[in-house]
Design a protein around this motif. Structure first.
Motif, short mmCIF file in Angstrom:
data_model
loop_
_atom_site.label_atom_id
_atom_site.label_comp_id
_atom_site.label_asym_id
_atom_site.label_seq_id
_atom_site.Cartn_x
_atom_site.Cartn_y
_atom_site.Cartn_z
N SER A 87 -7.41 -1.13 -1.12
CA SER A 87 -6.18 -0.59 -1.62
C SER A 87 -5.28 -1.67 -2.20
CB SER A 87 -5.48 0.47 -0.69
OG SER A 87 -4.26 0.86 -1.33
N GLY A 88 -5.12 -2.70 -1.06
CA GLY A 88 -4.34 -4.02 -1.77
C GLY A 88 -4.62 -4.69 -2.75
N ASN A 115 -4.09 -2.28 -5.81
CA ASN A 115 -2.86 -1.58 -6.08
C ASN A 115 -1.76 -2.59 -5.76
OD1 ASN A 115 -4.00 1.15 -6.62
ND2 ASN A 115 -4.29 1.23 -4.54
N GLY A 116 -1.86 -3.66 -5.03
CA GLY A 116 -1.02 -4.62 -4.36
C GLY A 116 -0.94 -4.36 -2.95
N PHE A 117 -0.29 -5.39 -2.37
CA PHE A 117 -0.14 -5.30 -0.95
C PHE A 117 1.22 -4.52 -0.67
CE2 PHE A 117 -3.91 -8.14 -1.31
CZ PHE A 117 -4.85 -7.46 -0.23
N THR A 118 1.87 -4.43 -1.48
CA THR A 118 3.30 -3.55 -0.94
C THR A 118 3.10 -2.41 -1.68
OG1 THR A 118 4.20 -4.66 -2.72
CG2 THR A 118 4.73 -5.84 -0.77
N ASN A 119 1.94 -1.89 -2.30
CA ASN A 119 1.89 -0.46 -2.64
C ASN A 119 2.15 0.42 -1.57
OD1 ASN A 119 -0.04 1.81 -3.24
ND2 ASN A 119 0.48 1.33 -5.20
N HIS A 120 2.57 1.60 -1.81
CA HIS A 120 2.90 2.56 -0.85
C HIS A 120 1.62 3.00 -0.17
CE1 HIS A 120 1.97 5.35 -4.23
NE2 HIS A 120 1.78 6.30 -3.31
N MET A 121 0.57 3.25 -0.95
CA MET A 121 -0.81 3.75 -0.09
C MET A 121 -1.46 2.64 0.77
SD MET A 121 -1.68 6.64 -0.74
CE MET A 121 -3.02 6.82 -0.33
N THR A 122 -1.08 1.25 0.15
CA THR A 122 -1.58 0.12 1.13
C THR A 122 -0.86 0.01 2.59
OG1 THR A 122 -2.33 -1.10 -1.02
CG2 THR A 122 -2.05 -2.09 0.98
N LEU A 123 0.64 0.21 2.08
CA LEU A 123 1.28 0.41 3.45
C LEU A 123 0.98 1.51 4.22
CD1 LEU A 123 4.66 -0.61 1.80
CD2 LEU A 123 2.85 -2.08 3.08
N LYS A 124 0.57 2.64 3.75
CA LYS A 124 0.27 3.90 4.38
C LYS A 124 -1.23 3.57 5.42
CE LYS A 124 -0.92 8.60 4.29
NZ LYS A 124 -2.40 9.30 3.78
#
Length: 52
Positions: free
Chosen positions: A21-22, A25-34
């Protein structure tokens, strides 16, 4: 309650899911953080089980 070896496999899967996911989508993306938050919970559960 999950067995230790099963929980370890779940942690490995969740870690791969988070990294994918990171990268996508990027490591600060809401799905990655989830995924990261879920991984944190699993690791804490694993540590508690291993202690006790």
């Amino acid at each position: 309650m999950m067995k230790l070896h099963v929980l370890k496999k779940v942690i490995e899967y969740k870690r791969k899911e988070m990294v994918a996911s990171g990268l996508a989508n990027g490591f600060t993306n809401h799905m990655t953080l989830k995924h990261s938050h879920e991984l944190d919970k699993l690791i804490i559960e694993y540590q508690k089980m291993k202690k006790g």
